[in-house]
Motif scaffolding. Structure first.
Motif, PDB file in Angstrom:
ATOM      1  N   GLY A 203       0.816  -1.206   0.000  1.00 13.27           N
ATOM      2  CA  GLY A 203       0.000   0.000   0.000  1.00 13.27           C
ATOM      3  C   GLY A 203       0.852   1.260   0.000  1.00 13.27           C
ATOM      4  O   GLY A 203       0.572   2.219  -0.722  1.00 13.27           O
ATOM      5  N   GLN A 204       1.902   1.256   0.808  1.00 12.75           N
ATOM      6  CA  GLN A 204       2.799   2.409   0.849  1.00 12.75           C
ATOM      7  C   GLN A 204       3.488   2.621  -0.495  1.00 12.75           C
ATOM      8  O   GLN A 204       3.680   3.755  -0.946  1.00 12.75           O
ATOM      9  CB  GLN A 204       3.833   2.219   1.963  1.00 12.75           C
ATOM     10  N   MET A 205       3.860   1.523  -1.151  1.00 13.93           N
ATOM     11  CA  MET A 205       4.482   1.635  -2.468  1.00 13.93           C
ATOM     12  C   MET A 205       3.482   2.158  -3.506  1.00 13.93           C
ATOM     13  O   MET A 205       3.855   2.894  -4.423  1.00 13.93           O
ATOM     14  CB  MET A 205       5.030   0.274  -2.908  1.00 13.93           C
ATOM     15  N   GLY A 206       2.220   1.782  -3.347  1.00 17.90           N
ATOM     16  CA  GLY A 206       1.193   2.330  -4.229  1.00 17.90           C
ATOM     17  C   GLY A 206       1.072   3.826  -4.060  1.00 17.90           C
ATOM     18  O   GLY A 206       0.964   4.579  -5.049  1.00 17.90           O
ATOM     19  N   ASP A 207       1.118   4.273  -2.825  1.00 10.11           N
ATOM     20  CA  ASP A 207       1.072   5.709  -2.527  1.00 10.11           C
ATOM     21  C   ASP A 207       2.268   6.424  -3.149  1.00 10.11           C
ATOM     22  O   ASP A 207       2.139   7.475  -3.792  1.00 10.11           O
ATOM     23  CB  ASP A 207       1.062   5.884  -1.004  1.00 10.11           C
ATOM     24  N   ILE A 208       3.445   5.841  -2.983  1.00 10.63           N
ATOM     25  CA  ILE A 208       4.664   6.461  -3.509  1.00 10.63           C
ATOM     26  C   ILE A 208       4.661   6.463  -5.032  1.00 10.63           C
ATOM     27  O   ILE A 208       5.092   7.439  -5.669  1.00 10.63           O
ATOM     28  CB  ILE A 208       5.904   5.728  -2.954  1.00 10.63           C
ATOM     29  N   ALA A 209       4.173   5.367  -5.642  1.00  6.53           N
ATOM     30  CA  ALA A 209       4.119   5.313  -7.106  1.00  6.53           C
ATOM     31  C   ALA A 209       3.229   6.413  -7.663  1.00  6.53           C
ATOM     32  O   ALA A 209       3.580   7.078  -8.656  1.00  6.53           O
ATOM     33  CB  ALA A 209       3.610   3.943  -7.550  1.00  6.53           C
ATOM     34  N   GLU A 210       2.073   6.623  -7.016  1.00  8.44           N
ATOM     35  CA  GLU A 210       1.190   7.683  -7.504  1.00  8.44           C
ATOM     36  C   GLU A 210       1.820   9.058  -7.298  1.00  8.44           C
ATOM     37  O   GLU A 210       1.690   9.951  -8.136  1.00  8.44           O
ATOM     38  CB  GLU A 210      -0.153   7.605  -6.778  1.00  8.44           C
ATOM     39  N   SER A 211       2.543   9.224  -6.179  1.00 12.52           N
ATOM     40  CA  SER A 211       3.244  10.482  -5.942  1.00 12.52           C
ATOM     41  C   SER A 211       4.297  10.730  -7.012  1.00 12.52           C
ATOM     42  O   SER A 211       4.483  11.867  -7.471  1.00 12.52           O
ATOM     43  CB  SER A 211       3.914  10.468  -4.553  1.00 12.52           C
ATOM     44  N   ALA A 212       4.978   9.663  -7.421  1.00 20.95           N
ATOM     45  CA  ALA A 212       5.998   9.805  -8.459  1.00 20.95           C
ATOM     46  C   ALA A 212       5.388  10.247  -9.782  1.00 20.95           C
ATOM     47  O   ALA A 212       5.954  11.082 -10.503  1.00 20.95           O
ATOM     48  CB  ALA A 212       6.738   8.480  -8.639  1.00 20.95           C
ATOM     49  N   VAL A 213       4.215   9.691 -10.109  1.00 17.27           N
ATOM     50  CA  VAL A 213       3.538  10.094 -11.340  1.00 17.27           C
ATOM     51  C   VAL A 213       3.139  11.565 -11.273  1.00 17.27           C
ATOM     52  O   VAL A 213       3.323  12.316 -12.243  1.00 17.27           O
ATOM     53  CB  VAL A 213       2.302   9.205 -11.601  1.00 17.27           C
ATOM     54  N   LYS A 214       2.601  11.983 -10.146  1.00 18.37           N
ATOM     55  CA  LYS A 214       2.183  13.386 -10.010  1.00 18.37           C
ATOM     56  C   LYS A 214       3.371  14.333 -10.138  1.00 18.37           C
ATOM     57  O   LYS A 214       3.262  15.393 -10.770  1.00 18.37           O
ATOM     58  CB  LYS A 214       1.467  13.592  -8.675  1.00 18.37           C
ATOM     59  N   ARG A 215       4.485  13.967  -9.542  1.00 20.61           N
ATOM     60  CA  ARG A 215       5.671  14.804  -9.675  1.00 20.61           C
ATOM     61  C   ARG A 215       6.145  14.839 -11.130  1.00 20.61           C
ATOM     62  O   ARG A 215       6.624  15.866 -11.614  1.00 20.61           O
ATOM     63  CB  ARG A 215       6.785  14.288  -8.760  1.00 20.61           C
TER      64      ARG A 215
END
Length: 259
Positions: A203-215
């Protein structure tokens, strides 16, 4: 950071969280077609948000295609599920002018994640979807408060500047507690504690992956649909990551207590 600045987003987060918890809880409890329709709609909103982030001109139509794909995958034979979801992601990617491959990966992940969560409720039953939601929510809440209160070194500052190691580890501890509490009722044994921590990490990696896309595309939130949380992708990115992992483990026969 002042107290007001540190906790300024807590009130809208809590209010939005209560509304989502009540509505989501009723849908998960009932299951069946209402839940399938609701998850399909969420999948459509995720595709709409992704399309807008990547500057697609027909985001609404792409969102409708995403919702239809999730619903279709839930009613067709299993062999057709992946082709339907992949086809929707590829078809909508045709409207993306830049970073098309990243959009397609995000779309596939969102659609497969929605399908996985819906099928977990349908195949494993209410208890297991409650466990999954508790793991994700407790990890998120524990991480939020520990990160804000304890601070410390950043987990991955280039991708997610707000996440700290203290919050990340607190999330794992919270997930382990959920696993320990739910192991008996679910007949899963102590192995569920380890699985819960792994699901928290997913779940945390999912959060980070979406953050990476937004950046990557230069946006702060996927949308402003949910006060205090941003968009649907912002709120359910961890659930997508966790749900996909659980569904994969189920298919491989690695989930303790699941027939």
């Amino acid at each position: 950071m002042s107290g007001a600045g540190q906790w300024g987003d807590l009130a809208p987060r809590l209010m939005s969280g209560v509304v989502m918890a009540v509505a989501g809880g009723l849908l998960v409890w009932g299951g069946g077609w209402p839940l399938a329709i609701a998850i399909s709609a969420l999948g459509g909103l995720m595709i709409w948000e992704a399309a807008r982030m990547f500057g697609a001109p027909r985001a609404a139509g792409m969102g409708c295609m995403g919702a239809a794909a999730v619903f279709g995958a839930l009613v067709v034979p299993g062999i057709l599920v992946l082709p339907i979801l992949l086809a929707a992601a590829i078809a909508t990617a045709g409207d993306i002018a830049r970073e098309r491959a990243i959009y397609a990966a995000l779309a596939v992940w969102a659609l497969v994640g929605c399908y996985a969560v819906a099928m977990l409720r349908a195949e494993a039953g209410l208890g297991w979807i409650v466990w999954l939601v508790l793991v994700v929510v407790v990890s998120d809440v524990a991480g939020y408060f520990a990160g804000r209160k304890l601070g410390g070194p950043k987990f991955w500052p280039k991708v997610s500047p707000k996440k700290t190691w203290s919050g990340t580890i607190a999330g794992w501890i919270g997930a382990a507690v959920v696993g320990a509490v739910m192991a008996g009722p679910l007949g899963a044994g102590a192995g569920l504690i380890v699985i819960s921590v792994l699901v928290s990490l997913a779940g945390q990696m999912g959060d980070i992956a979406e953050s990476a896309v937004k950046r990557r595309v230069g946006v702060k939130d996927s949308s402003e649909l949910i006060p205090g949380h941003g968009g649907v992708l912002d709120r359910f990115d961890a659930m997508l990551g966790a749900g996909v992992l659980v569904f994969v483990l189920m298919q491989l026969g690695l989930m303790p207590g699941v027939a």
